[in-house]
Every structure is written in C-alpha cells, then in structure tokens.
Write a protein that holds these residues in place. Structure first.
Motif, PDB file in Angstrom:
ATOM      1  N   LYS A   1       0.997  -1.261   0.191  1.00  0.00           N
ATOM      2  CA  LYS A   1       0.038   0.033  -0.001  1.00  0.00           C
ATOM      3  C   LYS A   1       0.821   1.332   0.072  1.00  0.00           C
ATOM      4  CE  LYS A   1      -3.557   2.344   2.575  1.00  0.00           C
ATOM      5  NZ  LYS A   1      -4.511   2.417   3.884  1.00  0.00           N
ATOM      6  N   ASP A   2       1.730   1.250   0.829  1.00  0.00           N
ATOM      7  CA  ASP A   2       2.623   2.553   1.054  1.00  0.00           C
ATOM      8  C   ASP A   2       3.458   2.843  -0.232  1.00  0.00           C
ATOM      9  OD1 ASP A   2       1.618   2.893   3.546  1.00  0.00           O
ATOM     10  OD2 ASP A   2       3.438   2.347   4.546  1.00  0.00           O
ATOM     11  N   HIS A   3       4.128   1.521  -0.829  1.00  0.00           N
ATOM     12  CA  HIS A   3       5.052   1.596  -1.884  1.00  0.00           C
ATOM     13  C   HIS A   3       4.282   2.021  -3.056  1.00  0.00           C
ATOM     14  CE1 HIS A   3       8.493   0.986  -4.367  1.00  0.00           C
ATOM     15  NE2 HIS A   3       8.241  -0.129  -4.782  1.00  0.00           N
ATOM     16  N   GLY A   4       3.038   1.497  -3.319  1.00  0.00           N
ATOM     17  CA  GLY A   4       2.181   1.773  -4.552  1.00  0.00           C
ATOM     18  C   GLY A   4       2.790   1.297  -5.780  1.00  0.00           C
ATOM     19  N   LYS A   5       3.589   0.471  -5.834  1.00  0.00           N
ATOM     20  CA  LYS A   5       4.014  -0.278  -7.111  1.00  0.00           C
ATOM     21  C   LYS A   5       3.543  -1.834  -7.070  1.00  0.00           C
ATOM     22  CE  LYS A   5       6.781   3.394  -7.720  1.00  0.00           C
ATOM     23  NZ  LYS A   5       6.500   4.414  -9.036  1.00  0.00           N
ATOM     24  N   ASP A   6       3.925  -2.380  -8.344  1.00  0.00           N
ATOM     25  CA  ASP A   6       3.890  -3.758  -8.268  1.00  0.00           C
ATOM     26  C   ASP A   6       4.550  -4.600  -7.682  1.00  0.00           C
ATOM     27  OD1 ASP A   6       1.641  -3.363 -10.071  1.00  0.00           O
ATOM     28  OD2 ASP A   6       2.974  -3.462 -12.132  1.00  0.00           O
ATOM     29  N   PHE A   7       5.837  -4.366  -7.047  1.00  0.00           N
ATOM     30  CA  PHE A   7       6.674  -5.075  -6.312  1.00  0.00           C
ATOM     31  C   PHE A   7       6.964  -4.484  -4.984  1.00  0.00           C
ATOM     32  CE2 PHE A   7       7.527  -5.086 -10.790  1.00  0.00           C
ATOM     33  CZ  PHE A   7       7.510  -6.237 -11.410  1.00  0.00           C
ATOM     34  N   LEU A   8       7.590  -5.317  -4.237  1.00  0.00           N
ATOM     35  CA  LEU A   8       7.583  -4.771  -2.803  1.00  0.00           C
ATOM     36  C   LEU A   8       8.648  -3.933  -2.652  1.00  0.00           C
ATOM     37  CD1 LEU A   8       7.728  -8.464  -0.862  1.00  0.00           C
ATOM     38  CD2 LEU A   8       6.004  -6.557  -0.680  1.00  0.00           C
ATOM     39  N   VAL A   9       9.717  -3.779  -3.480  1.00  0.00           N
ATOM     40  CA  VAL A   9      10.811  -2.825  -3.525  1.00  0.00           C
ATOM     41  C   VAL A   9      10.938  -2.496  -4.894  1.00  0.00           C
ATOM     42  CG1 VAL A   9      13.424  -2.490  -2.828  1.00  0.00           C
ATOM     43  CG2 VAL A   9      11.963  -3.958  -1.475  1.00  0.00           C
ATOM     44  N   GLY A  10      11.386  -1.314  -5.112  1.00  0.00           N
ATOM     45  CA  GLY A  10      11.474  -0.335  -6.426  1.00  0.00           C
ATOM     46  C   GLY A  10      10.577  -0.898  -7.358  1.00  0.00           C
ATOM     47  N   ASN A  11      10.952  -0.914  -8.757  1.00  0.00           N
ATOM     48  CA  ASN A  11       9.858  -1.176  -9.611  1.00  0.00           C
ATOM     49  C   ASN A  11      10.373  -2.313 -10.519  1.00  0.00           C
ATOM     50  OD1 ASN A  11       7.396  -0.624 -10.939  1.00  0.00           O
ATOM     51  ND2 ASN A  11       8.309   0.807 -12.343  1.00  0.00           N
ATOM     52  N   GLN A  12      10.986  -3.247  -9.925  1.00  0.00           N
ATOM     53  CA  GLN A  12      11.388  -4.489 -10.598  1.00  0.00           C
ATOM     54  C   GLN A  12      11.207  -5.520  -9.629  1.00  0.00           C
ATOM     55  OE1 GLN A  12      15.440  -3.358 -11.818  1.00  0.00           O
ATOM     56  NE2 GLN A  12      16.374  -4.883 -10.548  1.00  0.00           N
ATOM     57  N   LEU A  13      11.398  -6.807 -10.077  1.00  0.00           N
ATOM     58  CA  LEU A  13      11.162  -8.070  -9.494  1.00  0.00           C
ATOM     59  C   LEU A  13      12.442  -8.290  -8.577  1.00  0.00           C
ATOM     60  CD1 LEU A  13       9.391 -10.838  -9.333  1.00  0.00           C
ATOM     61  CD2 LEU A  13      11.059 -11.883 -10.871  1.00  0.00           C
ATOM     62  N   SER A  14      12.251  -8.682  -7.283  1.00  0.00           N
ATOM     63  CA  SER A  14      13.447  -9.120  -6.307  1.00  0.00           C
ATOM     64  C   SER A  14      13.331 -10.207  -5.759  1.00  0.00           C
ATOM     65  CB  SER A  14      13.567  -7.713  -5.344  1.00  0.00           C
ATOM     66  OG  SER A  14      12.712  -7.968  -4.446  1.00  0.00           O
ATOM     67  N   ARG A  15      14.054 -10.666  -5.093  1.00  0.00           N
ATOM     68  CA  ARG A  15      13.966 -11.844  -4.377  1.00  0.00           C
ATOM     69  C   ARG A  15      12.893 -12.142  -3.323  1.00  0.00           C
ATOM     70  NH1 ARG A  15      18.674 -12.861   0.107  1.00  0.00           N
ATOM     71  NH2 ARG A  15      17.157 -14.546   0.623  1.00  0.00           N
ATOM     72  N   ALA A  16      12.722 -10.665  -2.811  1.00  0.00           N
ATOM     73  CA  ALA A  16      11.503 -10.313  -1.697  1.00  0.00           C
ATOM     74  C   ALA A  16      10.132 -10.757  -2.382  1.00  0.00           C
ATOM     75  CB  ALA A  16      11.651  -8.983  -1.228  1.00  0.00           C
ATOM     76  N   ASP A  17       9.821 -10.441  -3.496  1.00  0.00           N
ATOM     77  CA  ASP A  17       8.733 -10.998  -4.322  1.00  0.00           C
ATOM     78  C   ASP A  17       8.545 -12.279  -4.531  1.00  0.00           C
ATOM     79  OD1 ASP A  17       7.963  -7.930  -4.937  1.00  0.00           O
ATOM     80  OD2 ASP A  17       9.587  -8.217  -6.077  1.00  0.00           O
ATOM     81  N   VAL A  18       9.702 -12.994  -5.103  1.00  0.00           N
ATOM     82  CA  VAL A  18       9.544 -14.477  -5.314  1.00  0.00           C
ATOM     83  C   VAL A  18       9.393 -15.174  -3.852  1.00  0.00           C
ATOM     84  CG1 VAL A  18      10.964 -16.289  -6.142  1.00  0.00           C
ATOM     85  CG2 VAL A  18      11.354 -14.055  -7.051  1.00  0.00           C
ATOM     86  N   GLN A  19       9.920 -14.768  -2.928  1.00  0.00           N
ATOM     87  CA  GLN A  19       9.975 -15.562  -1.612  1.00  0.00           C
ATOM     88  C   GLN A  19       8.670 -15.133  -0.984  1.00  0.00           C
ATOM     89  OE1 GLN A  19      14.827 -15.646  -1.343  1.00  0.00           O
ATOM     90  NE2 GLN A  19      13.563 -16.693   0.514  1.00  0.00           N
ATOM     91  N   LEU A  20       7.936 -14.173  -1.162  1.00  0.00           N
ATOM     92  CA  LEU A  20       6.762 -13.816  -0.549  1.00  0.00           C
ATOM     93  C   LEU A  20       5.613 -14.692  -1.133  1.00  0.00           C
ATOM     94  CD1 LEU A  20       4.985 -12.535   1.422  1.00  0.00           C
ATOM     95  CD2 LEU A  20       4.537 -10.526  -0.258  1.00  0.00           C
TER      96      LEU A  20
END
Length: 239
Positions: free
Chosen positions: A159-178
């Motif tokens: 909600k706070d980040h407002g992007k498709d991903f958890l961090v920044g605007n590209q896929l990271s390991r955080a997205d994969v592991q979540l």
C-alpha cells in the motif's frame, strides 16, 4: 515488465565445484531449506540439476569428501564453488541474477523483508515434523503469526510503496519468496489472504511472470508439501 534482467558476473573459486554446466543442488527430495533456492533459480530462468540424498550414507559421503563446509546441506555446486548455508546461497543467486535491488538502500529493504519471511517460513516448513501432540498448538501459532504479524506488514508495504513489487519497480527476491510463502500458507488455510486484497493481487501478478508461471506448472522441480512418509525418511537421513 516482467523480464528478469541479465546476470551480473561474479567470480567464483575455481578450486571448488564444477566450473561449467547447470547449478547442482544437493538435498533430499523435498522442500525443506532448499525450496527457496529452487524458487530463486526458477524465477531467474536458470535450469538446475538435483542430486537427492536417499539415505544417511549419501550425506556421510558429502561430509567425508569435504563438500560440506559445516557438515550440513543444502549445498549448491555453482560457478566453481560448493555453496552452503541457505541464506548465503540465496544471496549469491539474488546478486548474480539482479534480484536484490538497484542500490544499497533497496537491498537493505529486501534483506529486511526476506528475513521476516524466513521466520514465518520456518514455522510453516517445520509443521510436518512436529510430534502429534504438538501439531495443534504449532498450527495455531503459525496461523496467528501469518495473519496478525507477517501478512499485515507486507499488505502495508504494498500500500505504501504503491508499485507492483515490494521494493523498487522490478522483481526482487523478496517478491519471489513472498509468493512462495503465500502459497505455502494457503495450503494450510486456503482463505488466509481474505483480509489482504493487495496481497491477493500481488499473488496473481507475480504468479503470472513467465518464469514463475512455468515453475508453478505440474511437472516442474517445485516440491509438494511434506507427507508423513517423507518425515520418516528425512529423519533417517539426518539423525
């Protein structure tokens, strides 16, 4: 939008492991502590091989031939190295395949989120190994932690980040592991995301990234939930 950016070159130790070919994963034929590593390699589009521990002698052989720095698996042969310790292996893969953010601040956020995910993953992963008289309490604890501690955090991050991903605007390991964590939690409680609409959309979005979508198909190297007969086999290997 969903492409995985090309790898960063990282120098290995040529004295150890195979210098060429696919990464080779040494573990038993189950999820355990190797599953997050399988997920990261799959998300990065990296093909890998697996060598399964079937009996205690298989583990003993690796221990005696010097392959296991701390006498433990998981172990991954990759880029001329024999990598051990789950977090170290995951960090290497994430760095090599640009899944750890664009700068130090993004990496710090990713690391924080992933460490929290490891805490919940530990609860989910160990449920099948609990004694019968402890399972009910363990189940209640992990569901409480998922719905009242961890998933609310990631709902707020989105909600706070407002992007498709958890961090920044590209896929990271955080997205994969979540995503891995969400799918594991849903195996225990299919409606666990009922109160988390942003996580529901996140799940759908990340699941449709081509490399991840492929990993979620039947016949992939993704492992199923642990079964009672698997528990007995794993105990014989490690104890």
């Amino acid at each position: 939008m969903y492409r995985v950016i090309s790898s960063l070159q990282i120098l290995g130790n040529p004295a150890r492991g195979n210098m060429s070919g696919k990464p080779k994963l040494h573990y038993f034929n189950g999820r355990g502590r190797m599953e997050p590593i399988r997920w990261l390699l799959a998300a990065a589009g990296v093909e890998f091989e697996e060598s399964y521990l079937e009996k205690k002698e298989d583990l003993t052989k690796l221990q005696k031939d010097g392959s296991l720095l701390f006498q433990q698996v998981p172990m991954v042969e990759m880029d001329g190295m024999k990598l051990v310790q789950t977090r170290a292996i995951a960090n290497y893969i994430a760095t090599k395949y640009n899944l750890c953010g664009k700068d130090l601040k993004e990496r710090a956020l990713i690391d924080m989120y992933v460490e929290g995910m490891f805490d919940l993953n530990e609860l989910l992963m160990t449920y099948g190994y609990q004694p019968a008289d402890k399972k009910e309490q363990h189940f209640a604890n992990m569901m409480d932690k998922a719905t009242n501690r961890y998933f609310p955090v990631f709902e707020k991050v989105l909600k706070d980040h407002g992007k498709d991903f958890l961090v920044g605007n590209q896929l990271s390991r955080a997205d994969v592991q979540l995503l891995e964590l969400i799918l594991m939690a849903e195996e225990f409680k299919p409606d666990i995301l009922a109160q988390f609409p942003l996580l529901q959309r996140f799940k759908a979005r990340i699941s449709n990234i081509p490399t991840i979508k492929k990993f979620l198909q039947p016949g992939s190297q993704r492992k199923p939930p642990v079964r009672e007969e698997d528990v007995a086999k794993v105990i014989k290997i490690f104890y």
